[in-house]
Design a protein around this motif. Structure first.
Motif, PDB file in Angstrom:
ATOM      1  N   MET A   1     -19.987 -12.667 -28.981  1.00 44.07           N
ATOM      2  CA  MET A   1     -21.356 -12.215 -28.973  1.00 44.07           C
ATOM      3  C   MET A   1     -21.367 -10.703 -29.175  1.00 44.07           C
ATOM      4  SD  MET A   1     -24.273 -12.587 -26.015  1.00 44.07           S
ATOM      5  CE  MET A   1     -23.695 -11.343 -24.909  1.00 44.07           C
ATOM      6  N   THR A  30     -31.831 -13.701 -29.903  1.00 47.64           N
ATOM      7  CA  THR A  30     -30.485 -14.072 -30.349  1.00 47.64           C
ATOM      8  C   THR A  30     -30.569 -14.639 -31.746  1.00 47.64           C
ATOM      9  OG1 THR A  30     -29.778 -14.561 -28.096  1.00 47.64           O
ATOM     10  CG2 THR A  30     -28.475 -15.533 -29.871  1.00 47.64           C
ATOM     11  N   GLU A  32     -27.988 -16.102 -35.078  1.00 50.77           N
ATOM     12  CA  GLU A  32     -26.653 -16.542 -35.461  1.00 50.77           C
ATOM     13  C   GLU A  32     -26.450 -16.164 -36.921  1.00 50.77           C
ATOM     14  OE1 GLU A  32     -23.914 -20.531 -35.655  1.00 50.77           O
ATOM     15  OE2 GLU A  32     -25.472 -20.387 -34.132  1.00 50.77           O
ATOM     16  N   LYS A  37     -22.899 -15.073 -32.774  1.00 57.47           N
ATOM     17  CA  LYS A  37     -24.127 -14.802 -32.025  1.00 57.47           C
ATOM     18  C   LYS A  37     -24.353 -13.292 -31.929  1.00 57.47           C
ATOM     19  CE  LYS A  37     -24.591 -19.159 -30.820  1.00 57.47           C
ATOM     20  NZ  LYS A  37     -25.369 -20.064 -31.591  1.00 57.47           N
ATOM     21  N   VAL A  39     -27.128 -10.637 -30.259  1.00 57.74           N
ATOM     22  CA  VAL A  39     -28.273 -10.428 -29.381  1.00 57.74           C
ATOM     23  C   VAL A  39     -28.845  -9.052 -29.701  1.00 57.74           C
ATOM     24  CG1 VAL A  39     -29.040 -10.163 -26.993  1.00 57.74           C
ATOM     25  CG2 VAL A  39     -27.346 -11.909 -27.575  1.00 57.74           C
ATOM     26  N   GLU A  57     -30.481 -14.067 -22.770  1.00 60.89           N
ATOM     27  CA  GLU A  57     -30.052 -14.529 -24.101  1.00 60.89           C
ATOM     28  C   GLU A  57     -28.683 -15.198 -24.026  1.00 60.89           C
ATOM     29  OE1 GLU A  57     -32.047 -14.626 -26.816  1.00 60.89           O
ATOM     30  OE2 GLU A  57     -33.574 -13.849 -25.450  1.00 60.89           O
ATOM     31  N   ILE A  61     -27.362 -19.186 -25.012  1.00 64.39           N
ATOM     32  CA  ILE A  61     -26.133 -19.539 -25.733  1.00 64.39           C
ATOM     33  C   ILE A  61     -25.297 -20.507 -24.904  1.00 64.39           C
ATOM     34  CG2 ILE A  61     -23.948 -18.621 -26.625  1.00 64.39           C
ATOM     35  CD1 ILE A  61     -25.579 -15.993 -27.266  1.00 64.39           C
TER      36      ILE A  61
END
Length: 146
Positions: A1, A30, A32, A37, A39, A57, A61
């Protein structure tokens, strides 16, 4: 992330305008991108609020929530989760930031809600919410009355 400051993607003035149109319409989101991912957080928020938003967030996930609803604000579409999934992410986010055992330990040391918020870089509102909803506040009060 990866965490990204929204001001690196759009001018800060546009974030401020969105805030003027509807306060707290955007705190974090968030995305993709290539199975990664990302944020995006709103730099207008204070550090404690940003930490809560990031935990929220991250919770989406972890819980594998799907972005399923589209809402429009000032002509701009936003994808969001179902209300019950938002509640789940809020609850888990608070738990990640301030687990009950941590709160019990802080309470035993005599830390106030304000001190907990400061020490763990969350808002006073988040610290108070977790302190009360976990039952730590009642537990401390009962122990003091004994």
């Amino acid at each position: 992330m990866t965490i990204v400051d929204a001001a690196t993607l759009v001018p800060l003035a546009e974030l401020e305008e969105l805030e003027r149109i509807q306060a707290y319409a955007f705190s974090a989101a968030t995305f993709e991108v290539r199975e990664r991912k990302i944020v995006v957080v709103n730099p207008i928020r204070g550090r404690g609020r940003q930490n809560s938003d990031i935990a929220h967030e991250l919770s989406h996930i972890i819980l594998e929530h799907d972005l399923s609803e589209v809402r429009e604000l000032a002509g701009m579409p936003f994808r969001t989760c179902k209300p019950e999934e938002e509640e789940e992410a809020t609850a888990l986010g608070g738990t990640l930031l301030l687990p009950r055992d941590l709160l019990v330990s802080a309470a035993r040391r005599g830390a106030s809600v304000d001190a907990i918020a400061d020490q763990y870089s969350v808002t006073v509102e988040m610290a108070r919410f977790r302190y009360n909803t976990t039952g730590v506040g009642k537990q401390v009060a009962m122990n003091r009355s004994r």
